[in-house]
Design an enzyme around this catalytic site. Structure first.
Site, mmCIF file in Angstrom:
data_model
loop_
_atom_site.group_PDB
_atom_site.id
_atom_site.type_symbol
_atom_site.label_atom_id
_atom_site.label_comp_id
_atom_site.label_asym_id
_atom_site.label_seq_id
_atom_site.Cartn_x
_atom_site.Cartn_y
_atom_site.Cartn_z
ATOM 1 N N GLU A 151 8.707 18.554 -24.200
ATOM 2 C CA GLU A 151 8.175 18.858 -22.859
ATOM 3 C C GLU A 151 8.620 20.256 -22.169
ATOM 4 O O GLU A 151 8.016 20.904 -21.732
ATOM 5 C CB GLU A 151 8.234 17.762 -21.765
ATOM 6 N N HIS A 166 -1.817 11.889 -26.955
ATOM 7 C CA HIS A 166 -2.010 10.621 -26.412
ATOM 8 C C HIS A 166 -2.947 9.766 -27.492
ATOM 9 O O HIS A 166 -2.456 8.657 -27.685
ATOM 10 C CB HIS A 166 -2.766 10.735 -24.866
ATOM 11 N N HIS A 219 -1.250 17.371 -24.815
ATOM 12 C CA HIS A 219 -1.226 15.765 -24.512
ATOM 13 C C HIS A 219 -2.535 14.948 -24.816
ATOM 14 O O HIS A 219 -2.446 13.877 -25.116
ATOM 15 C CB HIS A 219 -1.090 15.666 -22.920
ATOM 16 N N LYS A 230 3.046 11.756 -10.501
ATOM 17 C CA LYS A 230 2.126 11.026 -11.364
ATOM 18 C C LYS A 230 2.963 9.760 -11.787
ATOM 19 O O LYS A 230 4.047 9.583 -12.223
ATOM 20 C CB LYS A 230 1.939 11.744 -12.530
ATOM 21 N N HIS A 271 6.808 9.733 -27.354
ATOM 22 C CA HIS A 271 5.908 10.901 -26.680
ATOM 23 C C HIS A 271 6.241 12.305 -26.964
ATOM 24 O O HIS A 271 5.256 12.972 -27.194
ATOM 25 C CB HIS A 271 5.929 10.468 -25.380
ATOM 26 N N ARG A 300 -3.064 22.067 -12.348
ATOM 27 C CA ARG A 300 -2.168 21.148 -12.914
ATOM 28 C C ARG A 300 -2.484 20.659 -14.406
ATOM 29 O O ARG A 300 -1.640 20.167 -15.007
ATOM 30 C CB ARG A 300 -2.073 20.174 -12.038
ATOM 31 N N LYS A 328 7.114 23.469 -12.684
ATOM 32 C CA LYS A 328 6.155 22.350 -12.342
ATOM 33 C C LYS A 328 6.215 22.164 -10.890
ATOM 34 O O LYS A 328 5.065 21.653 -10.518
ATOM 35 C CB LYS A 328 6.717 21.054 -12.994
ATOM 36 N N ASN A 375 -1.034 19.443 -19.440
ATOM 37 C CA ASN A 375 -1.430 18.504 -20.323
ATOM 38 C C ASN A 375 -1.556 18.944 -21.688
ATOM 39 O O ASN A 375 -1.766 18.408 -22.408
ATOM 40 C CB ASN A 375 -2.853 17.617 -20.219
ATOM 41 N N ARG A 385 0.677 -1.208 -0.078
ATOM 42 C CA ARG A 385 0.127 0.171 0.054
ATOM 43 C C ARG A 385 0.686 1.274 0.053
ATOM 44 O O ARG A 385 0.340 2.359 0.251
ATOM 45 C CB ARG A 385 -1.139 0.021 1.200
ATOM 46 N N GLU A 404 -4.346 17.356 -9.642
ATOM 47 C CA GLU A 404 -4.899 18.044 -10.908
ATOM 48 C C GLU A 404 -6.581 18.003 -10.849
ATOM 49 O O GLU A 404 -7.148 17.531 -11.630
ATOM 50 C CB GLU A 404 -4.782 16.911 -11.888
#
Length: 350
Positions: A184, A245, A241, A142, A258, A234, A220, A238, A120, A230
């Site tokens: 990025e 994606h 993205h 993330k 990417h 935040r 960031k 993206n 956990r 997010e």
């Protein structure tokens, strides 16, 4: 040494210094009382830096294990992460022990996710060796793997306890992967900092790389501090993205990187913003030109219709819309939810 502190939950530091990888054990010992450490890396990175990291960790008094998986986005699956977690269990790591992610964004995402679900949640440290990971993915917690339905759909927020960035590791990158990371960095300038964008646009990225990394992670870190999970700001990270994606999915996560996909996504959404009177005219051309400067793509072979269809699995969707990040100008961004039925018209195909 450049230092950036991320003040979220239990705060942690990002340390940026050439050669720091050889001293990683002493810096990790300052923040972790673990007995056992598992270094998770891929088949490209571990042969280059694995011995250095393992020996430094052993010198700091840790018992060290390593788990090496086949390099590439194709390994970013639930089965690979299950293999990692089973290895941690076999080596009998406890809740007080530690995972070290040594590699690029794929490694950081998967090792962090494995750390988040083993017992956990146990601590992990990021040692990013790609530019993409150094300027972006190693910071902010993330972690995720891909599913057949889309990218990064299975994951968790799990902050590292330390990030060690060694710009010297970039010397082993091919020009392709250096460019991949620059996408990025360009994104960060687009959404938050016109001066950063202009530094990349007008300067020499290789000569300025330490300052580019520092500015990217500082920006960031601030965003993550204000919106860790997010719920608002935040999501600006993206930018490019959502379409990116979708493009990666259309290429089965293999024939396009990417950074290339995100670059195309940035141009695509900015052109749409201009066409809809949202974005300052000429902004998409500026972005396209700086992408071309670093040999990045600005358009894809797939149709806009197909890219929009592939976006439907994006994790930023709601029941009736998808959230896009748009620019008013370089350095000034905002989020906008667009209804599914309105998306084709927004991108100019109806």
């Amino acid at each position: 040494m450049r230092t950036v502190t991320v003040n979220v939950g239990k705060s942690y530091e990002i340390l940026i210094e050439k050669g720091i990888i050889a001293s990683c054990g002493q810096y990790i010992a300052d923040v972790s009382n673990a007995s056992k450490v598992c270094v998770i890396s891929d088949s490209n990175v571990f042969p280059i830096y694995g011995d250095t990291v393992v020996e430094s960790l052993k010198s700091a008094g840790y018992t060290v294990f390593d788990y090496v998986f086949p390099a590439g986005e194709g390994s970013k699956t639930t089965s690979t992460v299950v293999g990692m977690v089973e290895f941690l269990a076999q080596m009998e790591l406890t809740r007080g022990d530690l995972v070290v992610a040594l590699g690029g964004g794929v490694t950081g995402d998967m090792a962090g996710f494995a750390a988040s679900i083993y017992l956990r949640g146990i601590d992990f440290v990021q040692i990013p060796t790609s530019l993409l990971a150094q300027v972006d993915s190693s910071v902010g917690g993330k972690t995720a793997v891909d599913l057949p339905q889309g990218k990064n759909l299975c994951g968790a927020f799990h902050q590292p306890i330390l990030v060690l960035i060694d710009p010297d590791t970039l010397s082993t990158l091919t020009p392709h992967f250096f460019a991949d990371g620059m996408a990025e960095a360009i994104k960060t300038g687009c959404i938050k900092s016109a001066p950063l964008f202009e530094l990349i646009e007008n300067g020499d990225a290789e000569a300025d790389i330490e300052e580019i990394i520092r500015q990217c992670v500082s920006i960031k870190a601030g965003v993550v501090e204000r919106d860790e999970k997010e719920h608002g700001e935040r999501a600006l990270l993206n930018f490019g993205h959502t379409a990116g994606h979708g493009i990666e999915k259309l290429h089965n996560f293999t024939t396009i990187s990417h950074g290339e996909a995100v670059g195309i996504g940035m141009v695509m959404i900015t052109k749409a913003g201009e066409a809809n009177g949202i974005t300052k005219p000429g902004t998409s051309d500026r972005i396209a030109n700086v992408l071309k400067k670093y040999d990045l793509m600005t358009e894809d072979c797939n149709s806009v219709e197909d890219i929009i269809s592939a976006m439907s699995a994006d994790k930023k969707r709601t029941s009736d819309s998808i959230k896009f990040t748009l620019l008013t100008d370089i350095g000034d961004s905002f989020n906008k939810a667009i209804k599914y039925r309105e998306i084709p018209r927004f991108f100019g195909i109806e």
